[in-house]
Design a protein around this motif. Structure first.
Motif, PDB file in Angstrom:
ATOM      1  N   SER A 166       0.837  -1.214   0.000  1.00  0.00           N
ATOM      2  CA  SER A 166       0.000   0.000   0.000  1.00  0.00           C
ATOM      3  C   SER A 166       0.867   1.258   0.000  1.00  0.00           C
ATOM      4  O   SER A 166       0.629   2.197  -0.768  1.00  0.00           O
ATOM      5  CB  SER A 166      -0.922  -0.008   1.219  1.00  0.00           C
ATOM      6  OG  SER A 166      -1.718  -1.175   1.266  1.00  0.00           O
ATOM      7  N   ILE A 183       2.746   1.657  -3.408  1.00  0.00           N
ATOM      8  CA  ILE A 183       1.863   2.172  -4.468  1.00  0.00           C
ATOM      9  C   ILE A 183       1.688   3.674  -4.333  1.00  0.00           C
ATOM     10  O   ILE A 183       1.750   4.423  -5.322  1.00  0.00           O
ATOM     11  CB  ILE A 183       0.506   1.446  -4.418  1.00  0.00           C
ATOM     12  CG1 ILE A 183       0.668  -0.013  -4.850  1.00  0.00           C
ATOM     13  CG2 ILE A 183      -0.516   2.159  -5.295  1.00  0.00           C
ATOM     14  CD1 ILE A 183      -0.592  -0.847  -4.702  1.00  0.00           C
ATOM     15  N   LEU A 184       1.487   4.145  -3.113  1.00  0.00           N
ATOM     16  CA  LEU A 184       1.336   5.581  -2.897  1.00  0.00           C
ATOM     17  C   LEU A 184       2.611   6.326  -3.282  1.00  0.00           C
ATOM     18  O   LEU A 184       2.557   7.375  -3.937  1.00  0.00           O
ATOM     19  CB  LEU A 184       0.984   5.848  -1.437  1.00  0.00           C
ATOM     20  CG  LEU A 184       0.904   7.329  -1.050  1.00  0.00           C
ATOM     21  CD1 LEU A 184      -0.210   8.026  -1.820  1.00  0.00           C
ATOM     22  CD2 LEU A 184       0.688   7.482   0.456  1.00  0.00           C
ATOM     23  N   HIS A 185       3.766   5.796  -2.908  1.00  0.00           N
ATOM     24  CA  HIS A 185       5.030   6.468  -3.221  1.00  0.00           C
ATOM     25  C   HIS A 185       5.234   6.579  -4.726  1.00  0.00           C
ATOM     26  O   HIS A 185       5.596   7.649  -5.239  1.00  0.00           O
ATOM     27  CB  HIS A 185       6.196   5.716  -2.579  1.00  0.00           C
ATOM     28  CG  HIS A 185       7.489   6.468  -2.625  1.00  0.00           C
ATOM     29  ND1 HIS A 185       8.221   6.626  -3.791  1.00  0.00           N
ATOM     30  CD2 HIS A 185       8.179   7.126  -1.661  1.00  0.00           C
ATOM     31  CE1 HIS A 185       9.302   7.340  -3.535  1.00  0.00           C
ATOM     32  NE2 HIS A 185       9.305   7.652  -2.251  1.00  0.00           N
ATOM     33  N   ASP A 186       5.006   5.491  -5.453  1.00  0.00           N
ATOM     34  CA  ASP A 186       5.193   5.526  -6.905  1.00  0.00           C
ATOM     35  C   ASP A 186       4.212   6.488  -7.566  1.00  0.00           C
ATOM     36  O   ASP A 186       4.558   7.190  -8.520  1.00  0.00           O
ATOM     37  CB  ASP A 186       5.029   4.124  -7.477  1.00  0.00           C
ATOM     38  CG  ASP A 186       6.193   3.211  -7.117  1.00  0.00           C
ATOM     39  OD1 ASP A 186       7.190   3.725  -6.571  1.00  0.00           O
ATOM     40  OD2 ASP A 186       6.109   1.999  -7.371  1.00  0.00           O
ATOM     41  N   ALA A 187       2.984   6.526  -7.048  1.00  0.00           N
ATOM     42  CA  ALA A 187       1.993   7.446  -7.625  1.00  0.00           C
ATOM     43  C   ALA A 187       2.401   8.894  -7.400  1.00  0.00           C
ATOM     44  O   ALA A 187       2.306   9.735  -8.306  1.00  0.00           O
ATOM     45  CB  ALA A 187       0.617   7.176  -7.019  1.00  0.00           C
ATOM     46  N   LEU A 188       2.872   9.202  -6.199  1.00  0.00           N
ATOM     47  CA  LEU A 188       3.277  10.573  -5.897  1.00  0.00           C
ATOM     48  C   LEU A 188       4.519  10.981  -6.677  1.00  0.00           C
ATOM     49  O   LEU A 188       4.605  12.108  -7.193  1.00  0.00           O
ATOM     50  CB  LEU A 188       3.533  10.722  -4.395  1.00  0.00           C
ATOM     51  CG  LEU A 188       2.320  10.600  -3.472  1.00  0.00           C
ATOM     52  CD1 LEU A 188       2.760  10.641  -2.015  1.00  0.00           C
ATOM     53  CD2 LEU A 188       1.311  11.707  -3.752  1.00  0.00           C
ATOM     54  N   GLN A 189       5.486  10.072  -6.777  1.00  0.00           N
ATOM     55  CA  GLN A 189       6.750  10.425  -7.413  1.00  0.00           C
ATOM     56  C   GLN A 189       6.677  10.378  -8.933  1.00  0.00           C
ATOM     57  O   GLN A 189       7.135  11.295  -9.623  1.00  0.00           O
ATOM     58  CB  GLN A 189       7.854   9.492  -6.916  1.00  0.00           C
ATOM     59  CG  GLN A 189       9.228   9.834  -7.482  1.00  0.00           C
ATOM     60  CD  GLN A 189      10.293   8.863  -7.022  1.00  0.00           C
ATOM     61  OE1 GLN A 189       9.992   7.827  -6.447  1.00  0.00           O
ATOM     62  NE2 GLN A 189      11.548   9.193  -7.281  1.00  0.00           N
ATOM     63  N   SER A 241       3.747   9.606 -11.062  1.00  0.00           N
ATOM     64  CA  SER A 241       2.559  10.165 -11.711  1.00  0.00           C
ATOM     65  C   SER A 241       2.393  11.658 -11.456  1.00  0.00           C
ATOM     66  O   SER A 241       2.024  12.411 -12.357  1.00  0.00           O
ATOM     67  CB  SER A 241       1.309   9.422 -11.246  1.00  0.00           C
ATOM     68  OG  SER A 241       1.396   8.045 -11.567  1.00  0.00           O
ATOM     69  N   LEU A 242       2.656  12.078 -10.210  1.00  0.00           N
ATOM     70  CA  LEU A 242       2.477  13.487  -9.859  1.00  0.00           C
ATOM     71  C   LEU A 242       3.766  14.292  -9.928  1.00  0.00           C
ATOM     72  O   LEU A 242       3.736  15.523  -9.814  1.00  0.00           O
ATOM     73  CB  LEU A 242       1.877  13.616  -8.459  1.00  0.00           C
ATOM     74  CG  LEU A 242       0.507  12.958  -8.250  1.00  0.00           C
ATOM     75  CD1 LEU A 242      -0.005  13.234  -6.851  1.00  0.00           C
ATOM     76  CD2 LEU A 242      -0.496  13.444  -9.298  1.00  0.00           C
TER      77      LEU A 242
END
Length: 419
Positions: A106, A109-115, A117-118
């Motif tokens: 969990s 997934i958040l880290h990859d999305a923040l780094q 994707s954002l």
């Protein structure tokens, strides 16, 4: 890990109290003292213990054990029929690495999305991931970290236990929390971007996943190998369930936790580095157990949480420093090999070993090896660190008054003689 509050709430609910479900009437706990051991033996021999019964009964028991630990470690909901029964909690401790891996996925997934994707910098994404992890667990292990470091300021074992049971956070606890969170965020931020690859992963995502799983292996290992110190308070007799935990948490269940942790590490980092990570966690857990024996006479919930936090930092540090560590080991090997080769080539075919100068020969060889090691720019700081730690250990061993526990034992002996 504060199993005390969970067990108290569960036992209160089972007894049908009207005192907000948290306080048992006087005498109820004491009346159970004589039946706890028999309950544990019956539990081990029943389907709940996983020793007998059909497959369905065993599967239901494992299901309940897993979600008891899930409820205990996280703030996420469990099936409504699951409660915090201490016996299922102890059996389910073998699933701590499994729960840790789910939490790790969990956070990854958040880290990859923040780094990715954002487009946030890795350091910023790591800070948000640390916050997210604290929300998932409710600062569960971090509470144990703070309480344990506060307790280390005690002057006696009884004082250490009293400080750890205090809900307030002192200077040691506050400092340890700040340094732990800072170190975790900095280590993750240094890893750059995630790269997911079978047995050759890198970056913060895989590191978070493996760190969350491996660090929680320390708890079942310590519970199995060390005495469990009873929690203090009016319901402390009920916590004899925890003292008998080693009879419920079998070696086969601990072996499952070790095998799962190693297999997960191999999946991302390969067998060699996975073995290094696993060995490091078990070594730190063993040393933590020795320190727990010294400070507390065993381990307890808060101390287990503290060890999990320390093991997570160790795992992340090894992952971040993997390449420099390999280069340092190669440098040490090359320095020793070169020094050994030059020593052999400078000899006269071994005749010096028989002419009364063998002692000088070996002394010169050792000196050459040490000078070669110390002359290496990469190895020299490590040698200096070893010298410093050795000097501090010697100083603490031979300078100053006796150990505080030795003084406490001596005082008890003197009081006994006076009586």
């Amino acid at each position: 890990m504060n199993a005390a509050s969970a067990s108290a709430a569960t036992s209160a609910a089972d007894d049908g109290d009207d005192d907000d479900g948290t306080v048992l009437p006087p005498g109820v706990v004491e009346s159970r003292n004589n039946i706890i051991d028999s309950e544990i033996r019956a539990f081990l021999l029943s389907g709940g213990g996983g020793r007998e019964g059909d497959v369905t009964t065993y599967a239901k028991s494992e299901f309940r054990s897993f979600f008891t630990v899930w409820m205990f470690l996280t703030r996420l909901p469990s099936p409504s029929h699951i409660d915090l029964h201490p016996r299922y909690l102890m059996r389910g401790m073998s699933y701590l690495p499994v729960v840790g891996s789910i939490l790790g996925v969990s956070c990854a997934i958040l880290h990859d999305a923040l780094q990715i994707s954002l487009g946030l910098p890795s350091a910023c994404a790591s800070i948000f991931v640390v916050i997210f992890g604290l929300c998932l667990t409710g600062c569960f292990h971090e509470d144990g970290l703070a309480d344990t470091f506060d307790g280390m300021g005690g002057w006696s074992r009884s004082q250490v236990l009293k400080i750890m049971s205090d809900s307030r956070v002192g200077t040691f606890g506050c400092a340890s929390l700040c340094l732990y969170l800072l170190a975790k965020a900095q280590l993750l931020g240094h890893l750059g971007a995630s790269r997911w690859s079978f047995m050759d992963s890198s970056g913060p995502g895989p590191a978070i996943l493996v760190g969350q799983a491996l660090s929680r292996l320390s708890a079942p290992y310590l519970v199995r190998t060390r005495e469990y110190v009873p929690e203090h308070g009016p319901k402390s007799p009920f916590y004899r369930y925890m003292i008998e935990a080693r009879h419920i948490l079998s070696w086969s269940r601990v072996s499952f936790a070790i095998a799962y942790s190693y297999a997960l590490s191999v999946m991302f980092y390969g067998p060699t580095f996975a073995a290094t990570l696993l060995s490091s966690v078990l070594l730190v857990s063993h040393l933590a157990g020795n320190e727990g024996d010294y400070l507390l006479g065993g381990v307890m919930g808060d101390y287990l949480g503290c060890t999990i936090c320390v093991c997570e930092i160790v795992v992340l540090t090894l992952i971040v420093s993997r390449d420099p560590i390999i280069e340092t080991c190669v440098a040490i090997s090359d320095a020793l090999f070169d020094a050994g080769s030059s020593s052999s080539s400078s000899g006269d075919g071994g005749s010096s070993l028989h002419d009364g100068h063998s002692h000088n020969y070996y002394s010169d060889a050792v000196i050459r090896r040490m000078s070669t090691l110390y002359g290496n720019d990469r190895v020299r700081p490590l040698v200096n660190l070893v010298f410093l730690m050795t000097a501090v250990k010697i100083w603490c061993k031979f300078v100053g008054p006796p150990d505080m526990y030795a003084r406490e034992d001596r005082k008890k002996e003197d009081d006994g003689k006076e009586d």
